[in-house]
Design a protein around this motif. Sequence first.
Motif, PDB file in Angstrom:
ATOM      1  N   GLY A 110       0.798  -1.233   0.000  1.00 54.28           N
ATOM      2  CA  GLY A 110       0.000   0.000   0.000  1.00 54.28           C
ATOM      3  C   GLY A 110       0.819   1.266   0.000  1.00 54.28           C
ATOM      4  O   GLY A 110       0.283   2.370   0.108  1.00 54.28           O
ATOM      5  N   ARG A 111       2.134   1.144  -0.083  1.00 52.61           N
ATOM      6  CA  ARG A 111       2.988   2.338  -0.091  1.00 52.61           C
ATOM      7  C   ARG A 111       4.095   2.107  -1.123  1.00 52.61           C
ATOM      8  O   ARG A 111       4.951   1.251  -0.920  1.00 52.61           O
ATOM      9  N   TYR A 112       4.044   2.840  -2.193  1.00 54.03           N
ATOM     10  CA  TYR A 112       4.986   2.648  -3.293  1.00 54.03           C
ATOM     11  C   TYR A 112       5.650   3.968  -3.640  1.00 54.03           C
ATOM     12  O   TYR A 112       5.218   5.018  -3.193  1.00 54.03           O
ATOM     13  N   VAL A 248      -5.288  15.758  11.107  1.00 54.14           N
ATOM     14  CA  VAL A 248      -4.753  17.066  10.675  1.00 54.14           C
ATOM     15  C   VAL A 248      -4.242  17.043   9.246  1.00 54.14           C
ATOM     16  O   VAL A 248      -3.954  18.070   8.667  1.00 54.14           O
ATOM     17  N   ARG A 249      -4.059  15.849   8.652  1.00 57.08           N
ATOM     18  CA  ARG A 249      -3.522  15.714   7.304  1.00 57.08           C
ATOM     19  C   ARG A 249      -2.037  16.055   7.273  1.00 57.08           C
ATOM     20  O   ARG A 249      -1.542  16.838   8.041  1.00 57.08           O
ATOM     21  N   GLY A 250      -1.349  15.426   6.327  1.00 59.59           N
ATOM     22  CA  GLY A 250       0.106  15.532   6.286  1.00 59.59           C
ATOM     23  C   GLY A 250       0.641  16.722   5.517  1.00 59.59           C
ATOM     24  O   GLY A 250       1.838  16.830   5.299  1.00 59.59           O
ATOM     25  N   LEU A 251      -0.227  17.617   5.080  1.00 63.04           N
ATOM     26  CA  LEU A 251       0.231  18.734   4.267  1.00 63.04           C
ATOM     27  C   LEU A 251      -0.201  20.039   4.928  1.00 63.04           C
ATOM     28  O   LEU A 251      -1.232  20.085   5.589  1.00 63.04           O
ATOM     29  N   ALA A 296      -7.878  13.477  -2.890  1.00 66.10           N
ATOM     30  CA  ALA A 296      -7.192  12.526  -3.770  1.00 66.10           C
ATOM     31  C   ALA A 296      -7.365  11.119  -3.222  1.00 66.10           C
ATOM     32  O   ALA A 296      -7.373  10.913  -2.001  1.00 66.10           O
ATOM     33  N   MET A 297      -7.538  10.167  -4.135  1.00 66.17           N
ATOM     34  CA  MET A 297      -7.646   8.765  -3.743  1.00 66.17           C
ATOM     35  C   MET A 297      -6.407   8.031  -4.218  1.00 66.17           C
ATOM     36  O   MET A 297      -5.895   8.322  -5.300  1.00 66.17           O
ATOM     37  N   GLY A 298      -5.958   7.071  -3.433  1.00 59.37           N
ATOM     38  CA  GLY A 298      -4.829   6.248  -3.843  1.00 59.37           C
ATOM     39  C   GLY A 298      -5.339   5.049  -4.638  1.00 59.37           C
ATOM     40  O   GLY A 298      -6.040   4.190  -4.102  1.00 59.37           O
TER      41      GLY A 298
HETATM   42  P1  ATP Z   1      -0.188   8.517   4.544  1.00 59.88           P
HETATM   43  O1  ATP Z   1      -0.654   9.046   5.846  1.00 59.88           O
HETATM   44  O2  ATP Z   1      -0.708   7.143   4.212  1.00 59.88           O
HETATM   45  O3  ATP Z   1       1.280   8.684   4.311  1.00 59.88           O
HETATM   46  P2  ATP Z   1      -0.567  10.924   3.089  1.00 59.88           P
HETATM   47  O4  ATP Z   1      -1.220  11.862   4.016  1.00 59.88           O
HETATM   48  O5  ATP Z   1       0.869  11.042   2.804  1.00 59.88           O
HETATM   49  O6  ATP Z   1      -0.920   9.430   3.480  1.00 59.88           O
HETATM   50  P3  ATP Z   1      -1.957  12.015   0.845  1.00 59.88           P
HETATM   51  O7  ATP Z   1      -0.885  12.902   0.424  1.00 59.88           O
HETATM   52  O8  ATP Z   1      -3.152  12.576   1.484  1.00 59.88           O
HETATM   53  O9  ATP Z   1      -1.376  10.840   1.735  1.00 59.88           O
HETATM   54  O10 ATP Z   1      -2.406  11.133  -0.408  1.00 59.88           O
HETATM   55  C1  ATP Z   1      -3.753  10.749  -0.650  1.00 59.88           C
HETATM   56  C2  ATP Z   1      -3.867   9.264  -0.821  1.00 59.88           C
HETATM   57  O11 ATP Z   1      -2.896   8.775  -1.742  1.00 59.88           O
HETATM   58  C3  ATP Z   1      -3.587   8.469   0.440  1.00 59.88           C
HETATM   59  O12 ATP Z   1      -4.700   8.421   1.226  1.00 59.88           O
HETATM   60  C4  ATP Z   1      -3.247   7.116  -0.138  1.00 59.88           C
HETATM   61  O13 ATP Z   1      -4.417   6.424  -0.485  1.00 59.88           O
HETATM   62  C5  ATP Z   1      -2.489   7.473  -1.361  1.00 59.88           C
HETATM   63  N1  ATP Z   1      -1.041   7.424  -1.131  1.00 59.88           N
HETATM   64  C6  ATP Z   1      -0.240   8.339  -0.540  1.00 59.88           C
HETATM   65  N2  ATP Z   1       1.038   7.961  -0.550  1.00 59.88           N
HETATM   66  C7  ATP Z   1       1.066   6.752  -1.176  1.00 59.88           C
HETATM   67  C8  ATP Z   1       2.102   5.823  -1.531  1.00 59.88           C
HETATM   68  N3  ATP Z   1       3.386   6.074  -1.257  1.00 59.88           N
HETATM   69  N4  ATP Z   1       1.746   4.686  -2.160  1.00 59.88           N
HETATM   70  C9  ATP Z   1       0.464   4.422  -2.460  1.00 59.88           C
HETATM   71  N5  ATP Z   1      -0.555   5.257  -2.177  1.00 59.88           N
HETATM   72  C10 ATP Z   1      -0.260   6.402  -1.542  1.00 59.88           C
END
Ligand code: ATP
Length: 410
Positions: A110-112, A248-251, A296-298
Amino acid sequence: MNDLLPQNATTWQFIESSFQHLMKQYGYGEIRMPIVEKTELFKRSIGEVTDIVEKEMYTFEDRNGDSLTLRPEGTACCVRACLQHGLLHNQQQRLWYMGPMFRHERPQKGRYRQFHQMGVETFGMAGPDIDVELITMIARFWKVLGIEDDVRLEINSLGTSTERTAYKKLLVEYLTQHKDKLDDDSLRRLNTNPLRVLDSKNPDLKDIISKAPKLLDHLDAASADYFRQLCASLDKLKINYVVNTSLVRGLDYYSQTVFEWVTDSLGAQGTVCAGGRYDGLVEQLGGKATTAIGFAMGVERLVSMVEQSATDIKPAAPDLYIIAAGENVQQFAFSVVETVRDEIPALSVLLNCDGGSFKSQMKKADKSGAANALIIGEDEVAEKKICIKNLRNKEPQQKLTLTELVQFLK
Ligand code: ATP
Ligand code: MG
Protein backbone atom coordinates in the motif's frame (compact mmCIF):
# COMPACT_ATOMS: atom_id res chain seq x y z
CA MET A 1 7.61 1.38 -8.73
CA ASN A 2 5.40 -1.24 -10.26
CA ASP A 3 4.67 -2.56 -13.71
CA LEU A 4 1.02 -3.06 -14.44
CA LEU A 5 0.41 -6.30 -16.33
CA PRO A 6 -2.59 -7.11 -18.53
CA GLN A 7 -4.11 -9.56 -16.01
CA ASN A 8 -4.33 -6.76 -13.44
CA ALA A 9 -5.21 -3.98 -15.86
CA THR A 10 -8.91 -4.89 -15.92
CA THR A 11 -9.38 -3.81 -12.31
CA TRP A 12 -7.50 -0.57 -12.97
CA GLN A 13 -9.63 0.13 -16.04
CA PHE A 14 -12.79 -0.58 -14.07
CA ILE A 15 -11.78 1.88 -11.34
CA GLU A 16 -10.55 4.56 -13.73
CA SER A 17 -13.52 4.39 -16.09
CA SER A 18 -15.94 4.38 -13.13
CA PHE A 19 -14.25 7.51 -11.84
CA GLN A 20 -14.42 9.17 -15.26
CA HIS A 21 -18.11 8.38 -15.42
CA LEU A 22 -18.64 9.76 -11.93
CA MET A 23 -16.92 12.99 -12.94
CA LYS A 24 -19.22 13.29 -15.94
CA GLN A 25 -22.24 12.69 -13.70
CA TYR A 26 -21.20 15.58 -11.45
CA GLY A 27 -20.14 17.92 -14.26
CA TYR A 28 -16.38 18.07 -13.53
CA GLY A 29 -13.78 18.84 -16.22
CA GLU A 30 -10.50 16.99 -16.66
CA ILE A 31 -7.13 18.67 -16.23
CA ARG A 32 -3.77 17.01 -17.00
CA MET A 33 -0.58 18.46 -15.56
CA PRO A 34 3.04 17.53 -16.28
CA ILE A 35 4.64 15.12 -13.82
CA VAL A 36 7.57 17.50 -13.21
CA GLU A 37 7.37 20.90 -11.54
CA LYS A 38 9.80 23.38 -10.04
CA THR A 39 10.85 22.16 -6.58
CA GLU A 40 9.89 25.56 -5.15
CA LEU A 41 6.22 24.90 -5.89
CA PHE A 42 6.04 21.95 -3.50
CA LYS A 43 8.15 23.56 -0.81
CA ARG A 44 5.91 26.61 -0.81
CA SER A 45 2.62 24.73 -0.85
CA ILE A 46 3.01 21.41 0.97
CA GLY A 47 5.31 23.02 3.56
CA GLU A 48 8.99 22.64 4.45
CA VAL A 49 8.30 20.68 7.63
CA THR A 50 6.23 17.81 6.25
CA ASP A 51 7.08 14.18 5.52
CA ILE A 52 6.82 14.83 1.81
CA VAL A 53 9.15 17.82 1.55
CA GLU A 54 11.55 16.73 4.28
CA LYS A 55 12.26 13.24 3.03
CA GLU A 56 10.08 11.96 0.20
CA MET A 57 10.63 14.10 -2.90
CA TYR A 58 12.46 12.99 -6.03
CA THR A 59 14.37 16.20 -6.67
CA PHE A 60 17.05 16.76 -9.28
CA GLU A 61 18.81 19.50 -11.16
CA ASP A 62 18.12 19.62 -14.87
CA ARG A 63 20.69 20.70 -17.45
CA ASN A 64 20.02 24.39 -16.80
CA GLY A 65 20.71 23.96 -13.11
CA ASP A 66 17.01 24.40 -12.23
CA SER A 67 15.79 22.33 -9.32
CA LEU A 68 12.89 20.14 -10.45
CA THR A 69 10.80 17.56 -8.61
CA LEU A 70 8.66 14.63 -9.72
CA ARG A 71 5.23 15.61 -8.42
CA PRO A 72 4.45 14.01 -5.03
CA GLU A 73 0.79 15.07 -5.26
CA GLY A 74 -1.56 16.90 -7.59
CA THR A 75 -3.08 19.84 -5.72
CA ALA A 76 -0.10 22.21 -5.95
CA CYS A 77 0.35 21.33 -9.65
CA CYS A 78 -3.33 21.97 -10.31
CA VAL A 79 -3.25 25.38 -8.60
CA ARG A 80 -0.12 26.28 -10.55
CA ALA A 81 -1.80 25.30 -13.82
CA CYS A 82 -5.00 27.20 -12.98
CA LEU A 83 -3.04 30.36 -12.17
CA GLN A 84 -0.89 30.06 -15.26
CA HIS A 85 -3.91 29.72 -17.56
CA GLY A 86 -6.19 32.20 -15.84
CA LEU A 87 -8.78 29.60 -14.86
CA LEU A 88 -9.53 31.32 -11.58
CA HIS A 89 -10.45 34.81 -12.86
CA ASN A 90 -13.94 35.49 -11.49
CA GLN A 91 -15.06 31.95 -12.09
CA GLN A 92 -15.63 28.72 -10.26
CA GLN A 93 -13.86 25.55 -11.29
CA ARG A 94 -14.63 21.89 -10.74
CA LEU A 95 -11.69 19.85 -11.96
CA TRP A 96 -10.43 16.26 -11.81
CA TYR A 97 -7.20 14.51 -12.72
CA MET A 98 -5.58 11.11 -12.49
CA GLY A 99 -2.01 9.99 -12.85
CA PRO A 100 1.23 8.92 -11.22
CA MET A 101 2.74 10.59 -8.14
CA PHE A 102 6.23 10.01 -6.77
CA ARG A 103 7.42 9.78 -3.18
CA HIS A 104 10.64 8.25 -1.94
CA GLU A 105 9.07 6.29 0.92
CA ARG A 106 9.96 2.94 2.41
CA PRO A 107 8.17 0.56 0.03
CA GLN A 108 5.62 -1.75 1.69
CA LYS A 109 2.12 -3.01 1.01
CA GLY A 110 0.00 0.00 0.00
CA ARG A 111 2.99 2.34 -0.09
CA TYR A 112 4.99 2.65 -3.29
CA ARG A 113 7.43 5.12 -4.79
CA GLN A 114 5.40 5.61 -7.91
CA PHE A 115 1.74 5.41 -7.06
CA HIS A 116 -1.40 6.75 -8.67
CA GLN A 117 -4.01 9.19 -7.54
CA MET A 118 -7.39 10.18 -8.85
CA GLY A 119 -8.26 13.58 -7.51
CA VAL A 120 -10.64 16.51 -7.59
CA GLU A 121 -9.96 20.19 -6.99
CA THR A 122 -12.65 22.88 -6.85
CA PHE A 123 -12.17 26.64 -6.71
CA GLY A 124 -14.26 29.68 -5.91
CA MET A 125 -16.84 28.00 -3.68
CA ALA A 126 -16.76 28.88 0.00
CA GLY A 127 -18.79 25.92 1.22
CA PRO A 128 -20.00 24.01 3.07
CA ASP A 129 -22.30 22.90 0.22
CA ILE A 130 -19.38 22.04 -2.07
CA ASP A 131 -17.76 20.10 0.80
CA VAL A 132 -20.94 18.05 1.00
CA GLU A 133 -20.95 17.56 -2.78
CA LEU A 134 -17.44 16.10 -2.70
CA ILE A 135 -18.18 13.76 0.18
CA THR A 136 -21.45 12.63 -1.43
CA MET A 137 -19.68 11.99 -4.72
CA ILE A 138 -17.03 9.87 -3.00
CA ALA A 139 -19.68 7.91 -1.09
CA ARG A 140 -21.37 7.18 -4.42
CA PHE A 141 -18.04 6.02 -5.85
CA TRP A 142 -17.61 3.41 -3.08
CA LYS A 143 -21.00 1.99 -4.03
CA VAL A 144 -20.02 1.80 -7.69
CA LEU A 145 -16.85 -0.07 -6.70
CA GLY A 146 -18.80 -2.30 -4.31
CA ILE A 147 -16.65 -1.42 -1.29
CA GLU A 148 -19.06 0.88 0.58
CA ASP A 149 -19.22 -1.43 3.60
CA ASP A 150 -15.44 -1.51 3.99
CA VAL A 151 -14.71 2.22 4.28
CA ARG A 152 -15.62 4.82 6.85
CA LEU A 153 -15.45 8.57 6.78
CA GLU A 154 -13.52 10.59 9.34
CA ILE A 155 -13.87 14.36 9.38
CA ASN A 156 -12.44 17.25 11.35
CA SER A 157 -12.09 21.00 11.15
CA LEU A 158 -8.75 22.77 11.17
CA GLY A 159 -10.36 26.20 11.47
CA THR A 160 -8.62 29.30 10.16
CA SER A 161 -4.92 30.08 10.42
CA THR A 162 -5.65 32.55 13.25
CA GLU A 163 -7.40 29.83 15.22
CA ARG A 164 -4.61 27.39 14.51
CA THR A 165 -1.96 29.86 15.70
CA ALA A 166 -3.77 30.30 19.01
CA TYR A 167 -4.32 26.57 19.35
CA LYS A 168 -0.69 25.74 18.54
CA LYS A 169 0.35 27.56 21.73
CA LEU A 170 -1.90 25.30 23.82
CA LEU A 171 -0.71 22.22 21.98
CA VAL A 172 2.96 23.10 22.44
CA GLU A 173 2.39 23.69 26.16
CA TYR A 174 0.72 20.31 26.48
CA LEU A 175 3.30 18.43 24.40
CA THR A 176 6.16 20.10 26.26
CA GLN A 177 4.79 18.61 29.48
CA HIS A 178 5.15 15.17 27.84
CA LYS A 179 8.45 15.86 26.12
CA ASP A 180 10.11 12.80 27.66
CA LYS A 181 7.69 10.49 25.84
CA LEU A 182 7.96 12.06 22.36
CA ASP A 183 10.02 10.46 19.59
CA ASP A 184 12.72 12.37 17.67
CA ASP A 185 10.44 13.36 14.80
CA SER A 186 7.82 14.73 17.16
CA LEU A 187 10.40 16.59 19.26
CA ARG A 188 11.65 18.32 16.15
CA ARG A 189 8.11 19.12 15.04
CA LEU A 190 7.21 20.46 18.43
CA ASN A 191 9.30 23.50 17.52
CA THR A 192 8.77 23.67 13.78
CA ASN A 193 5.25 22.42 13.04
CA PRO A 194 3.49 21.18 16.20
CA LEU A 195 0.19 20.23 14.52
CA ARG A 196 2.15 17.61 12.60
CA VAL A 197 2.79 15.75 15.87
CA LEU A 198 -0.92 14.85 15.87
CA ASP A 199 -0.37 13.15 12.49
CA SER A 200 2.36 10.87 13.89
CA LYS A 201 2.04 7.22 12.91
CA ASN A 202 4.01 6.10 15.99
CA PRO A 203 1.67 3.85 18.04
CA ASP A 204 3.52 4.78 21.25
CA LEU A 205 2.25 8.34 20.91
CA LYS A 206 -1.39 7.38 20.47
CA ASP A 207 -2.26 7.96 24.10
CA ILE A 208 -0.57 11.35 24.36
CA ILE A 209 -2.17 12.48 21.12
CA SER A 210 -5.65 11.38 22.12
CA LYS A 211 -5.44 13.37 25.37
CA ALA A 212 -4.09 16.54 23.73
CA PRO A 213 -6.24 19.68 23.62
CA LYS A 214 -8.51 19.60 20.58
CA LEU A 215 -8.49 22.24 17.87
CA LEU A 216 -12.19 21.56 17.39
CA ASP A 217 -12.82 22.89 20.92
CA HIS A 218 -10.99 26.13 20.11
CA LEU A 219 -12.68 27.26 16.91
CA ASP A 220 -14.37 30.65 16.77
CA ALA A 221 -18.13 30.88 16.21
CA ALA A 222 -17.94 31.10 12.41
CA SER A 223 -15.72 28.06 11.97
CA ALA A 224 -17.69 26.05 14.52
CA ASP A 225 -20.91 26.94 12.71
CA TYR A 226 -19.42 25.96 9.35
CA PHE A 227 -18.49 22.56 10.74
CA ARG A 228 -21.93 22.14 12.33
CA GLN A 229 -23.62 22.88 8.99
CA LEU A 230 -21.42 20.34 7.24
CA CYS A 231 -22.24 17.65 9.81
CA ALA A 232 -25.96 18.46 9.71
CA SER A 233 -26.05 18.17 5.94
CA LEU A 234 -24.22 14.82 6.00
CA ASP A 235 -26.67 13.61 8.66
CA LYS A 236 -29.62 14.53 6.45
CA LEU A 237 -28.07 12.69 3.51
CA LYS A 238 -27.50 9.66 5.77
CA ILE A 239 -23.77 9.67 5.16
CA ASN A 240 -22.09 8.13 8.18
CA TYR A 241 -18.98 9.74 9.59
CA VAL A 242 -16.98 10.00 12.76
CA VAL A 243 -15.36 13.20 13.98
CA ASN A 244 -11.66 12.47 14.47
CA THR A 245 -10.23 15.42 16.37
CA SER A 246 -6.63 14.48 15.70
CA LEU A 247 -7.06 14.31 11.94
CA VAL A 248 -4.75 17.07 10.68
CA ARG A 249 -3.52 15.71 7.30
CA GLY A 250 0.11 15.53 6.29
CA LEU A 251 0.23 18.73 4.27
CA ASP A 252 0.35 22.33 5.46
CA TYR A 253 -2.15 24.01 3.18
CA TYR A 254 -5.39 22.77 4.74
CA SER A 255 -7.96 24.85 6.65
CA GLN A 256 -11.53 24.24 7.90
CA THR A 257 -12.88 20.91 6.60
CA VAL A 258 -10.51 17.94 6.37
CA PHE A 259 -11.56 14.35 5.81
CA GLU A 260 -10.24 10.88 5.19
CA TRP A 261 -11.90 7.66 4.14
CA VAL A 262 -10.23 4.77 5.90
CA THR A 263 -10.50 1.00 5.80
CA ASP A 264 -9.41 -1.81 8.11
CA SER A 265 -9.08 -4.25 5.24
CA LEU A 266 -5.65 -3.17 3.99
CA GLY A 267 -3.55 -3.44 7.13
CA ALA A 268 -1.49 -0.46 8.22
CA GLN A 269 -2.02 1.70 5.10
CA GLY A 270 -5.70 2.26 5.66
CA THR A 271 -6.38 5.68 4.12
CA VAL A 272 -7.91 5.30 0.67
CA CYS A 273 -9.02 8.87 0.09
CA ALA A 274 -8.02 12.11 1.74
CA GLY A 275 -8.89 15.72 1.24
CA GLY A 276 -9.91 19.03 2.62
CA ARG A 277 -10.32 22.73 2.20
CA TYR A 278 -7.31 24.86 1.32
CA ASP A 279 -8.61 28.41 1.17
CA GLY A 280 -5.17 29.97 1.57
CA LEU A 281 -3.19 28.09 -1.06
CA VAL A 282 -4.08 30.00 -4.23
CA GLU A 283 -3.06 33.32 -2.67
CA GLN A 284 0.04 31.73 -1.18
CA LEU A 285 1.08 30.67 -4.68
CA GLY A 286 0.64 34.17 -6.09
CA GLY A 287 -3.04 34.29 -7.07
CA LYS A 288 -5.97 36.26 -5.69
CA ALA A 289 -7.51 34.84 -2.51
CA THR A 290 -9.69 31.93 -3.71
CA THR A 291 -11.59 29.39 -1.68
CA ALA A 292 -10.86 25.79 -2.61
CA ILE A 293 -11.47 22.21 -1.59
CA GLY A 294 -10.31 18.91 -3.06
CA PHE A 295 -9.36 15.32 -2.41
CA ALA A 296 -7.19 12.53 -3.77
CA MET A 297 -7.65 8.76 -3.74
CA GLY A 298 -4.83 6.25 -3.84
CA VAL A 299 -5.58 3.97 -6.79
CA GLU A 300 -3.32 1.07 -5.68
CA ARG A 301 -5.22 0.85 -2.40
CA LEU A 302 -8.56 0.90 -4.21
CA VAL A 303 -7.34 -1.85 -6.56
CA SER A 304 -6.47 -4.01 -3.53
CA MET A 305 -9.89 -3.39 -2.00
CA VAL A 306 -11.77 -4.14 -5.21
CA GLU A 307 -9.73 -7.33 -5.69
CA GLN A 308 -10.65 -8.43 -2.17
CA SER A 309 -14.32 -7.54 -2.65
CA ALA A 310 -17.11 -9.54 -4.22
CA THR A 311 -17.19 -7.21 -7.24
CA ASP A 312 -16.77 -9.48 -10.22
CA ILE A 313 -14.36 -8.05 -12.76
CA LYS A 314 -13.71 -10.47 -15.57
CA PRO A 315 -10.49 -10.09 -17.51
CA ALA A 316 -11.50 -9.19 -21.03
CA ALA A 317 -11.51 -12.27 -23.29
CA PRO A 318 -12.03 -11.72 -27.02
CA ASP A 319 -15.45 -12.51 -28.43
CA LEU A 320 -14.05 -14.09 -31.55
CA TYR A 321 -10.79 -15.84 -32.42
CA ILE A 322 -10.10 -16.07 -36.15
CA ILE A 323 -8.37 -19.23 -37.29
CA ALA A 324 -6.81 -18.86 -40.73
CA ALA A 325 -5.04 -22.07 -41.77
CA GLY A 326 -3.82 -23.02 -45.24
CA GLU A 327 -2.24 -21.47 -48.34
CA ASN A 328 -3.20 -17.87 -49.20
CA VAL A 329 -6.01 -17.60 -46.65
CA GLN A 330 -4.73 -14.65 -44.63
CA GLN A 331 -5.86 -11.96 -47.08
CA PHE A 332 -9.44 -13.24 -47.06
CA ALA A 333 -9.26 -13.46 -43.25
CA PHE A 334 -8.21 -9.79 -43.10
CA SER A 335 -11.16 -8.68 -45.17
CA VAL A 336 -13.51 -10.78 -43.00
CA VAL A 337 -12.26 -9.38 -39.66
CA GLU A 338 -12.22 -5.81 -40.91
CA THR A 339 -15.82 -6.14 -42.12
CA VAL A 340 -16.86 -7.67 -38.79
CA ARG A 341 -15.14 -4.80 -36.94
CA ASP A 342 -16.86 -2.25 -39.20
CA GLU A 343 -20.28 -3.80 -38.75
CA ILE A 344 -20.14 -4.70 -35.05
CA PRO A 345 -17.67 -2.31 -33.39
CA ALA A 346 -18.40 -3.60 -29.89
CA LEU A 347 -16.94 -7.04 -30.59
CA SER A 348 -13.40 -7.89 -29.60
CA VAL A 349 -11.86 -9.85 -32.45
CA LEU A 350 -8.49 -11.58 -32.31
CA LEU A 351 -6.96 -12.68 -35.61
CA ASN A 352 -4.42 -15.49 -35.57
CA CYS A 353 -1.10 -14.19 -36.91
CA ASP A 354 2.04 -16.08 -37.90
CA GLY A 355 0.24 -19.13 -39.30
CA GLY A 356 0.43 -22.57 -37.67
CA SER A 357 -1.54 -25.75 -38.24
CA PHE A 358 -5.31 -25.84 -37.78
CA LYS A 359 -4.78 -27.84 -34.59
CA SER A 360 -2.34 -25.40 -33.04
CA GLN A 361 -4.55 -22.44 -33.93
CA MET A 362 -7.54 -24.20 -32.32
CA LYS A 363 -5.49 -24.55 -29.14
CA LYS A 364 -4.70 -20.82 -29.18
CA ALA A 365 -8.35 -20.02 -29.80
CA ASP A 366 -9.38 -22.10 -26.80
CA LYS A 367 -6.69 -20.55 -24.60
CA SER A 368 -7.72 -17.02 -25.57
CA GLY A 369 -11.02 -17.53 -23.76
CA ALA A 370 -12.98 -16.48 -26.87
CA ALA A 371 -16.57 -17.61 -27.02
CA ASN A 372 -16.52 -18.41 -30.73
CA ALA A 373 -13.96 -19.17 -33.42
CA LEU A 374 -14.22 -18.25 -37.06
CA ILE A 375 -12.49 -20.84 -39.20
CA ILE A 376 -11.07 -19.89 -42.57
CA GLY A 377 -9.32 -22.58 -44.62
CA GLU A 378 -8.62 -23.04 -48.31
CA ASP A 379 -12.14 -24.44 -48.95
CA GLU A 380 -13.75 -21.46 -47.24
CA VAL A 381 -11.69 -19.03 -49.31
CA ALA A 382 -12.71 -20.83 -52.51
CA GLU A 383 -16.39 -20.74 -51.51
CA LYS A 384 -16.14 -17.22 -50.00
CA LYS A 385 -17.67 -18.59 -46.80
CA ILE A 386 -16.64 -18.70 -43.14
CA CYS A 387 -17.20 -21.39 -40.53
CA ILE A 388 -18.26 -20.31 -37.07
CA LYS A 389 -17.72 -22.65 -34.15
CA ASN A 390 -18.90 -22.20 -30.60
CA LEU A 391 -15.87 -22.94 -28.41
CA ARG A 392 -17.74 -23.18 -25.13
CA ASN A 393 -20.91 -25.17 -25.98
CA LYS A 394 -21.47 -28.17 -28.18
CA GLU A 395 -23.33 -26.66 -31.11
CA PRO A 396 -23.11 -27.67 -34.75
CA GLN A 397 -20.55 -25.66 -36.68
CA GLN A 398 -22.10 -23.40 -39.35
CA LYS A 399 -20.77 -22.29 -42.71
CA LEU A 400 -21.98 -18.81 -43.67
CA THR A 401 -21.39 -16.12 -46.25
CA LEU A 402 -19.91 -12.90 -44.88
CA THR A 403 -23.31 -11.18 -44.97
CA GLU A 404 -24.93 -14.12 -43.17
CA LEU A 405 -22.10 -14.16 -40.65
CA VAL A 406 -22.51 -10.46 -39.82
CA GLN A 407 -26.26 -11.00 -39.47
CA PHE A 408 -25.65 -14.01 -37.21
CA LEU A 409 -23.14 -12.15 -35.02
CA LYS A 410 -25.39 -9.14 -34.72
P1 ATP B 1 -0.19 8.52 4.54
O1 ATP B 1 -0.65 9.05 5.85
O2 ATP B 1 -0.71 7.14 4.21
O3 ATP B 1 1.28 8.68 4.31
P2 ATP B 1 -0.57 10.92 3.09
O4 ATP B 1 -1.22 11.86 4.02
O5 ATP B 1 0.87 11.04 2.80
O6 ATP B 1 -0.92 9.43 3.48
P3 ATP B 1 -1.96 12.01 0.84
O7 ATP B 1 -0.88 12.90 0.42
O8 ATP B 1 -3.15 12.58 1.48
O9 ATP B 1 -1.38 10.84 1.74
O10 ATP B 1 -2.41 11.13 -0.41
C1 ATP B 1 -3.75 10.75 -0.65
C2 ATP B 1 -3.87 9.26 -0.82
O11 ATP B 1 -2.90 8.78 -1.74
C3 ATP B 1 -3.59 8.47 0.44
O12 ATP B 1 -4.70 8.42 1.23
C4 ATP B 1 -3.25 7.12 -0.14
O13 ATP B 1 -4.42 6.42 -0.48
C5 ATP B 1 -2.49 7.47 -1.36
N1 ATP B 1 -1.04 7.42 -1.13
C6 ATP B 1 -0.24 8.34 -0.54
N2 ATP B 1 1.04 7.96 -0.55
C7 ATP B 1 1.07 6.75 -1.18
C8 ATP B 1 2.10 5.82 -1.53
N3 ATP B 1 3.39 6.07 -1.26
N4 ATP B 1 1.75 4.69 -2.16
C9 ATP B 1 0.46 4.42 -2.46
N5 ATP B 1 -0.56 5.26 -2.18
C10 ATP B 1 -0.26 6.40 -1.54
MG1 MG C 1 2.59 10.00 3.47
